[in-house]
Design an enzyme around this catalytic site. Structure first.
Site, PDB file in Angstrom:
ATOM      1  CG  ASP A  14     -19.530   0.262  69.334  1.00 41.71           C
ATOM      2  OD1 ASP A  14     -19.077  -0.823  68.964  1.00 41.71           O
ATOM      3  OD2 ASP A  14     -20.209   0.705  68.323  1.00 41.71           O
ATOM      4  N   GLY A  17     -12.867  -3.189  69.447  1.00 44.26           N
ATOM      5  CA  GLY A  17     -12.159  -3.849  68.303  1.00 44.26           C
ATOM      6  C   GLY A  17     -11.310  -2.444  67.600  1.00 44.26           C
ATOM      7  NE  ARG A  18     -15.142   1.262  65.905  1.00 40.69           N
ATOM      8  CZ  ARG A  18     -16.551   1.599  66.216  1.00 40.69           C
ATOM      9  NH1 ARG A  18     -16.609   3.017  65.864  1.00 40.69           N
ATOM     10  NH2 ARG A  18     -17.235   1.352  66.872  1.00 40.69           N
ATOM     11  CG  ASN A  62     -21.896  -8.765  68.812  1.00 41.24           C
ATOM     12  OD1 ASN A  62     -22.173  -8.316  70.153  1.00 41.24           O
ATOM     13  ND2 ASN A  62     -21.455  -8.136  67.801  1.00 41.24           N
ATOM     14  NE  ARG A 185     -23.273   2.155  69.074  1.00 36.87           N
ATOM     15  CZ  ARG A 185     -23.949   1.473  68.358  1.00 36.87           C
ATOM     16  NH1 ARG A 185     -25.213   1.487  68.102  1.00 36.87           N
ATOM     17  NH2 ARG A 185     -22.920   0.478  67.762  1.00 36.87           N
ATOM     18  CB  SER A 193     -27.560  -1.154  67.417  1.00 43.07           C
ATOM     19  OG  SER A 193     -26.701  -0.446  66.888  1.00 43.07           O
ATOM     20  CD  GLU A 204     -32.917  13.430  78.155  1.00 40.91           C
ATOM     21  OE1 GLU A 204     -32.280  13.804  77.469  1.00 40.91           O
ATOM     22  OE2 GLU A 204     -34.211  13.679  78.415  1.00 40.91           O
TER      23      GLU A 204
END
Ligand code: FPP
Length: 237
Positions: A14, A17-18, A62, A185, A193, A204
């Site tokens: 993840d 984009g940021r 997406n 993540r 998600s 974990e």
């Protein structure tokens, strides 16, 4: 292989984009940079003796992204597979795909099929791309298939147990490694998600505060170090 190395690692890559936007680039540039990280992490996981690595590359949600971004994502994936196939073969990596594969653009599907066929004998690590994937959809299709098998006399409702049900999940080729040991993540978001809902039951979790294009091999080692220090009890005391 050390028992302290997770057998199955699943990653939600993840923050592409940021990462791009923070640097004044268009969002899709983050995916391009992200694919370099995929290469490094795949190699390192294989080197460390991980048996299964499952990467969330595209969720069912997406599809709502702008056409331009989707087009870059598919091109990036196709190029990745095309370029890495030789290296994956040399390293005994088998390729698998989970998700609503029929929704993917035909050329991407064809490239993936070709690669899966070429790499089918890999016995060192199974690399799975989750594409147009959703965990609930996976469970529903498994339940549907099982119901059909019951109607056709291939299975009986009484024969169903967890192990049997896993044969109907998209991850069935992972066999005894289908349970996720470590779920990572990136980007600091702390959500699952709809990812591997069944398989991550006893996983974990690690949530590095970095966007995927910044998740280096060194950061991966930190995630593995965190995992080593967990006491996994699987519900026991
Ligand atoms: C999430 O970041 C990432 C994706 C939706 C795509 C991941 C794709 C790659 C890493 C590149 C290609 C894949 C492979 C397997 C070679 P985001 O776009 O949701 O970032 P944001 O949350 O900052 O918007």
């Amino acid at each position: 292989m050390s028992a302290l190395v997770p057998k199955h690692i699943a990653i939600i890559m993840d923050g592409n984009g940021r990462w791009a936007q923070a640097r004044g680039y268009p969002r899709f540039y983050g995916h391009l940079r992200g694919s370099n990280r995929v290469k490094e992490i795949v190699r390192e996981a294989r080197r460390l003796g991980v048996s299964a690595l499952t990467l969330y590359a595209f969720s069912t949600e997406n599809w709502k992204r702008p056409e331009e971004e989707l087009s870059v994502l598919w091109k990036t994936l196709k190029k990745y597979v095309h370029r890495q196939i030789k290296d994956m073969k040399k390293n005994g990596i088998r390729l698998h795909v989970i998700g609503e594969i029929e929704r993917l653009p035909t050329d991407v599907r064809d490239e993936l099929k070709r690669a899966m066929n070429e790499l089918k004998d890999g016995n060192q690590m199974i690399l799975t791309f989750a594409l147009s994937y959703g965990g609930r959809a996976e469970i529903i299709q498994a339940a549907t298939q099982f119901a059909k098998d019951c109607m056709n006399g291939i299975a009986t409702p009484e024969s169903l147990n967890e192990k049997k049900f896993e044969e109907y999940l998209w991850t069935s080729p992972l066999g005894e490694n289908s349970d996720v040991d470590l779920l990572i993540r990136t980007s600091g978001e702390k959500r699952i998600s709809n990812y591997l809902l069944w398989q991550a039951s006893y996983a974990e979790f690690d949530f590095p505060e970095l966007n995927w294009p910044d998740y280096s091999v060194e950061e991966f080692h930190k995630s593995l170090e965190n995992f080593k220090n967990r006491k996994r009890r699987f519900g026991a005391v």
